[in-house]
Scaffold this active site. Sequence first.
Site, PDB file in Angstrom:
ATOM      1  N   SER A 282      49.086  14.877  42.264  1.00 32.38           N
ATOM      2  CA  SER A 282      49.380  13.627  43.068  1.00 32.38           C
ATOM      3  C   SER A 282      48.914  13.631  44.499  1.00 32.38           C
ATOM      4  O   SER A 282      47.805  14.135  44.824  1.00 32.38           O
ATOM      5  CB  SER A 282      50.719  13.215  42.722  1.00 32.38           C
ATOM      6  OG  SER A 282      50.996  11.921  42.749  1.00 32.38           O
TER       7      SER A 282
ATOM      8  N   ASP B 225      47.279   7.300  33.402  1.00 30.49           N
ATOM      9  CA  ASP B 225      47.942   7.043  34.749  1.00 30.49           C
ATOM     10  C   ASP B 225      47.763   5.727  35.573  1.00 30.49           C
ATOM     11  O   ASP B 225      47.020   5.247  36.069  1.00 30.49           O
ATOM     12  CB  ASP B 225      47.365   8.047  35.841  1.00 30.49           C
ATOM     13  CG  ASP B 225      48.005   8.297  37.042  1.00 30.49           C
ATOM     14  OD1 ASP B 225      48.962   7.711  37.416  1.00 30.49           O
ATOM     15  OD2 ASP B 225      47.905   9.468  37.502  1.00 30.49           O
TER      16      ASP B 225
ATOM     17  N   HIS C 246      50.808  10.130  34.561  1.00 30.38           N
ATOM     18  CA  HIS C 246      50.686  10.921  35.925  1.00 30.38           C
ATOM     19  C   HIS C 246      51.343  12.116  35.749  1.00 30.38           C
ATOM     20  O   HIS C 246      52.631  12.347  36.265  1.00 30.38           O
ATOM     21  CB  HIS C 246      51.598   9.870  37.064  1.00 30.38           C
ATOM     22  CG  HIS C 246      51.049  10.233  38.565  1.00 30.38           C
ATOM     23  ND1 HIS C 246      49.954  10.250  38.893  1.00 30.38           N
ATOM     24  CD2 HIS C 246      52.201  10.426  39.444  1.00 30.38           C
ATOM     25  CE1 HIS C 246      50.215  10.489  40.188  1.00 30.38           C
ATOM     26  NE2 HIS C 246      51.402  10.844  40.593  1.00 30.38           N
TER      27      HIS C 246
END
Length: 641
Positions: free
Chosen positions: A484, A568, A600
Amino acid sequence: MLPAMKRTLVLFALVFPLAAARADLIPRKILFGNPEKAGPEISPDGKLLAYLAPEKGVLNVWIRTLGKDDDHVVTSDKKRGIRQYFWQPDSQHILYRQDQDGDENWHIYQTELATKITRDLTPFAGIQARVEYVDWEHPNEILVGINVRNPQLHDVYKVDLRTGALTMDTQNPGDVADFGVDNQMRVRMAQVATPDGGIEIRTREGAKAAWKTLVKWGPEESGDGALGFTPNDKSLLISTSVDANAARLVEIELASKRQKVIAEDKDYDAGVVMEHPKTHKLEAVSFNRDRLEWQAIDKGVGADLEALKKVHDGEVTVVSRDLADKTWVVSFVVDDGPVWWYLWDRTGKKATPLFSNQPALEKYKLAKMQPVTFPAKDGLNIHAYLTLPPGSQGKKVPLVLNVHGGPWARDTWGYRPEAQWLANRGYAVLQINYRGSTGYGKKYLHAGDREWAGKMQQDLLDGKAWAIAQGHVDPKKVCIYGGSYGGYATLVGVTFTPDAFACGVDIVGPSNILTLLKSIPPYWKPLVSIFESRVGKMSEEEFLKSRSPLFKANAIKVPLMIAQGASDPRVKQAESDQIVAAMRKNGKAVEYIVFPDEGHGFARPENRLKFYAAAEGFLARYLGGKADPPAADEKVDALRK
């Protein structure tokens, strides 16, 4: 019960749940597969224990009667596994949330224990539901937020748990990010992200009364805002840094607006609060310093917390309590072993072990995690955690700089599967809470404002230099790795400083801040002002481009691995696609893996095992650590793009 309002603003936080071989290597299945058991919760009536465990390889909710061995599974998820569940107040149903392939369009489900019948309480296509309020005095109702009327906004609905009927309770006026509910099940608090990136907390007397501003602060402050109402519903508990450096726990009387500080630390933000399950009385508050510590507000609870320190090593957290408050479920977290859960009899002051999440870990030598600090280039004291391979002291070993997501989050002490995996394979692991990380006060947080690819990244480079200077690290064998925001930092590391690292591993990391901000989920609209305050405004196109690794892809010199979830909603696949395309256009090699049924991060254990097998081989090739070849079901050939 305090409503679930303490939603920390973590845009890209990435958590890998607990997921052969050479005898000296911990099998990946133990580290990254399903836990044997996890997440125990006692029923409100104190008679049953629920927990998560695999059923045919998928995490589901199991039930046992306390004092008996009658364990049985009650839910029937067959793909992603259940990760968040809780008891309905009647002790006869389990409620849980689930999405599809990681799209984060959460639905709330109800399972009846007696029949094992499960139904979707929020049966709308393309919506996201979140629980707003569950309480023992309203056993047949809950409040949920659903964005069915407007994808950008959550309204509050009342759900009849007997019939499944939904009724609009409170309509979002157009700017509310979070609602709060008092102890009479009335929506009486609204939290708003202001246009400048600050916070405004509004309250009202009742459903038909007008909203009025209780307190407001600008983007220079920090804290989680409203946490919940006091037992008499006349005051609100909030987390705020106004008039202090670190966020304090403050009580504000609604009528007079008088404020009283309940708990504070000059350097560390107040964290999770603990309250009585029936009276809602505040009993303790946590501070996550180098390690988690509790400040007792109630003397009785303080005595229990002190007694629990003698039961088992590690950080103590009360994770569940029965309604009578006679029996607690308590977790003990250590850095070099599995998580243990115990039952605590408050009357007899007796602890009974339940289980650990991964008993197989007990036979392996795990690494210790050491809190460290080092000075950044500009003098700011940076907090971090260092994990060294067992027996490696005095040796120079390869280093993996493991960058946390968020970025408005932080790494913490304790058992971390990735750190143990890397240390077991021969790598030192440095986890840096760079400026912009939360928990260390507003000066630390806001030192990261507008510093993506700037001083936030310099903190990582300074940490690398510090580790090398300590004599722990081979300076030619350092990899930057993260998910991320940590994936973004990886891309920045190999583009902005192409000679700084030997390789990089990016997991769902954004490559272009402009396209990232344009594609955020619609229900984050109320929070856009905070992103613009801390990252940069959409109108500042050249500035955002200057902080985006996509436009420096031609500078990459070192091997790069990128892993992405196709579903995601936060960092869409286009973020990875575009930098991979740019690299290949420039003749740069990149390993690109796309998981079609993930979002994600990687929730399914079979996908986690594939990713870590591929990453293990990648790191071994370029850093020289140990590796087991992938098993037949760990190969990613079909997922490469």
